[in-house]
Motif scaffolding. Structure first.
Motif, mmCIF file in Angstrom:
data_model
loop_
_atom_site.group_PDB
_atom_site.id
_atom_site.type_symbol
_atom_site.label_atom_id
_atom_site.label_comp_id
_atom_site.label_asym_id
_atom_site.label_seq_id
_atom_site.Cartn_x
_atom_site.Cartn_y
_atom_site.Cartn_z
ATOM 1 N N LYS A 1 9.643 -1.174 -7.703
ATOM 2 C CA LYS A 1 8.960 -1.065 -7.244
ATOM 3 C C LYS A 1 8.745 -2.754 -6.913
ATOM 4 O O LYS A 1 8.604 -3.238 -5.603
ATOM 5 N N ASP A 2 8.961 -3.603 -8.423
ATOM 6 C CA ASP A 2 8.181 -4.996 -7.667
ATOM 7 C C ASP A 2 9.697 -5.674 -6.936
ATOM 8 O O ASP A 2 9.504 -6.736 -5.440
ATOM 9 N N LYS A 3 11.236 -4.616 -7.284
ATOM 10 C CA LYS A 3 12.249 -5.457 -5.581
ATOM 11 C C LYS A 3 11.793 -4.584 -5.203
ATOM 12 O O LYS A 3 12.197 -5.819 -3.840
ATOM 13 N N LEU A 4 11.765 -3.647 -4.604
ATOM 14 C CA LEU A 4 10.854 -3.494 -2.971
ATOM 15 C C LEU A 4 9.730 -4.368 -2.551
ATOM 16 O O LEU A 4 9.990 -4.706 -1.244
ATOM 17 N N LEU A 5 9.337 -4.980 -3.047
ATOM 18 C CA LEU A 5 8.022 -5.241 -2.870
ATOM 19 C C LEU A 5 7.834 -6.832 -2.532
ATOM 20 O O LEU A 5 8.164 -7.412 -1.531
ATOM 21 N N ARG A 6 9.164 -7.608 -3.023
ATOM 22 C CA ARG A 6 9.852 -8.998 -2.701
ATOM 23 C C ARG A 6 11.500 -8.444 -2.365
ATOM 24 O O ARG A 6 11.260 -9.878 -2.326
ATOM 25 N N GLU A 7 11.399 -8.239 -2.162
ATOM 26 C CA GLU A 7 12.844 -7.820 -1.660
ATOM 27 C C GLU A 7 14.295 -8.654 -2.424
ATOM 28 O O GLU A 7 14.745 -9.057 -1.853
ATOM 29 N N ASP A 8 14.103 -8.490 -3.529
ATOM 30 C CA ASP A 8 14.639 -9.218 -4.410
ATOM 31 C C ASP A 8 15.561 -7.833 -4.965
ATOM 32 O O ASP A 8 15.177 -7.230 -5.444
ATOM 33 N N PHE A 9 16.870 -7.925 -4.246
ATOM 34 C CA PHE A 9 18.225 -7.108 -4.276
ATOM 35 C C PHE A 9 19.456 -7.879 -5.436
ATOM 36 O O PHE A 9 20.526 -7.082 -5.495
ATOM 37 N N SER A 10 19.522 -8.601 -5.859
ATOM 38 C CA SER A 10 19.723 -9.323 -7.240
ATOM 39 C C SER A 10 20.104 -8.084 -7.988
ATOM 40 O O SER A 10 18.799 -7.460 -8.593
ATOM 41 N N PRO A 11 21.380 -7.924 -8.925
ATOM 42 C CA PRO A 11 21.657 -6.109 -9.100
ATOM 43 C C PRO A 11 20.829 -5.808 -9.983
ATOM 44 O O PRO A 11 21.588 -7.529 -11.349
ATOM 45 N N GLN A 12 20.687 -5.418 -10.754
ATOM 46 C CA GLN A 12 20.498 -4.767 -12.355
ATOM 47 C C GLN A 12 21.824 -3.219 -12.541
ATOM 48 O O GLN A 12 22.131 -3.276 -12.788
ATOM 49 N N THR B 1 0.469 -1.206 0.325
ATOM 50 C CA THR B 1 0.198 0.067 0.070
ATOM 51 C C THR B 1 0.787 1.071 0.020
ATOM 52 O O THR B 1 0.262 1.947 -0.574
ATOM 53 N N VAL B 2 2.078 1.382 0.706
ATOM 54 C CA VAL B 2 2.959 2.149 0.791
ATOM 55 C C VAL B 2 3.525 3.087 -0.278
ATOM 56 O O VAL B 2 3.941 3.708 -1.066
ATOM 57 N N LEU B 3 3.857 1.634 -1.080
ATOM 58 C CA LEU B 3 4.419 1.562 -2.631
ATOM 59 C C LEU B 3 3.281 2.560 -3.312
ATOM 60 O O LEU B 3 3.797 3.440 -4.143
ATOM 61 N N ASP B 4 1.930 1.617 -3.570
ATOM 62 C CA ASP B 4 1.208 1.850 -4.877
ATOM 63 C C ASP B 4 0.404 3.630 -4.131
ATOM 64 O O ASP B 4 0.050 4.246 -5.079
ATOM 65 N N ILE B 5 0.521 4.021 -2.986
ATOM 66 C CA ILE B 5 0.416 4.897 -2.510
ATOM 67 C C ILE B 5 1.597 6.636 -2.988
ATOM 68 O O ILE B 5 1.399 7.219 -3.928
ATOM 69 N N LEU B 6 3.030 5.764 -2.952
ATOM 70 C CA LEU B 6 3.618 6.742 -2.933
ATOM 71 C C LEU B 6 3.693 7.090 -4.478
ATOM 72 O O LEU B 6 3.984 7.632 -5.688
ATOM 73 N N ALA B 7 3.165 5.486 -5.281
ATOM 74 C CA ALA B 7 3.664 5.886 -6.956
ATOM 75 C C ALA B 7 2.536 6.065 -7.921
ATOM 76 O O ALA B 7 2.260 7.621 -8.761
ATOM 77 N N ALA B 8 1.582 6.720 -7.200
ATOM 78 C CA ALA B 8 0.042 7.169 -7.354
ATOM 79 C C ALA B 8 0.384 9.131 -7.073
ATOM 80 O O ALA B 8 -0.213 10.103 -7.082
ATOM 81 N N GLY B 9 1.555 9.469 -6.052
ATOM 82 C CA GLY B 9 1.381 10.377 -5.451
ATOM 83 C C GLY B 9 2.509 11.188 -6.258
ATOM 84 O O GLY B 9 3.986 11.237 -6.652
ATOM 85 N N ALA B 10 3.635 12.206 -4.594
ATOM 86 C CA ALA B 10 4.976 12.511 -4.987
ATOM 87 C C ALA B 10 6.058 11.290 -5.253
ATOM 88 O O ALA B 10 7.325 12.238 -5.613
#
Length: 272
Positions: free
Chosen positions: A206-217, A187-196
């Motif tokens: 967004k997906d990396k943060l949600l899944r905590e997948d921090f494999s390097p890009q 919900t935090v991510l959705d609100i941030l994406a819709a706002g500031a």
């Protein structure tokens, strides 16, 4: 980037400082692998570099079996590395002294836009070198900015990464704080994406943060290095850089935890 060029019909010869990486990519793409940079230079008219930093570029150019040990007459080196702005002046001179051309061409964007041909390229160097590189750059990039004067593209790339690093740090801090305040992460991510927080950075991570997948890009070590180079630029210009300095030290935390090779979005986990 190599995969994108191959998919667009460009015949490649590959080399990597880690031989196993070059071998694996060669098998994947069905492209040959050179034994050394100089061997690659003998068989290639256009040579792309994509390396960690300027020290790596120096080694690939001037080290044992380096590019400049090969026949560079009429060859074009397109360097997509994010270099130190002082080092690129040497690279232009070294390649030119061997009869070749050097184009600094740092890119904005990482794995996904590279695979889709949607990078942004900043280019500096002789106009003739740029025009020779342009057909290849157009296969990699949706936007290309030719800035002309040597080192200008590199300086601008560092300025861009002030925004990149600061956005990621702000998103990470906001997400950790939102969760601590009792709101679900998604919900935090959705609100941030819709706002500031709406930005290309949040869209990409967004997906990396949600899944905590921090494999390097894009490794934390890279943004840390880039912001340090930006501080050097600010020092030369005698201008303060407040955000860049604070954000660089935030990414310094990744070294303290031994996590500098993770994606730079892993800063969220540290702040959390």
């Amino acid at each position: 980037m190599a995969g994108r060029l191959a998919s667009q019909g460009v015949d490649l010869i590959l080399w990597n400082r880690s031989p196993e990486k070059a071998a694996a990519l060669g098998l994947e793409l069905g492209q040959p692998v050179a034994e050394s940079p100089s061997a690659l230079a003998e068989k290639s008219e256009v040579i792309f570099l994509n390396l960690f930093d300027s020290a790596a570029v120096r080694a690939v150019l001037q080290g044992k079996g380096g590019l400049l040990a090969g026949d560079m007459r009429g060859k074009l080196v397109i360097d997509t590395t994010t270099n130190h702005f002082k080092d690129v002046a040497d690279f232009h001179k070294w390649v030119s002294s061997r009869g070749g051309s050097y184009l600094e061409a740092p890119v904005l964007g990482s794995v996904v836009p590279a695979s889709q041909g949607k990078l942004t390229v900043l280019a500096s160097g002789e106009k003739e070198a740029y025009e020779k590189a342009q057909p290849y750059l157009e296969k990699l990039a949706a936007s290309i900015f030719y800035l002309g004067e040597p080192a200008l593209a590199t300086r601008m790339k560092l300025v861009n990464n002030l925004i990149l690093g600061s956005f990621m740090a702000a998103i990470s801090e906001a997400l950790a704080l939102g969760e601590a305040a009792g709101v679900e992460k998604a919900t935090v991510l959705d609100i941030l994406a819709a706002g500031a927080g709406a930005s290309g950075v949040l869209n990409a991570k967004k997906d990396k943060l949600l899944r905590e997948d921090f494999s390097p890009q894009f490794q934390s070590a890279l943004i840390y290095k880039d912001l340090h180079c930006l501080q050097d630029l600010a020092f030369q210009l005698k201008r303060p850089v407040f955000l860049a300095s604070a954000v660089k030290e935030m990414y310094g935390l990744t070294y303290a935890r031994g996590e500098e090779t993770l994606d730079f979005s892993a800063l969220y986990r540290i702040l959390k």
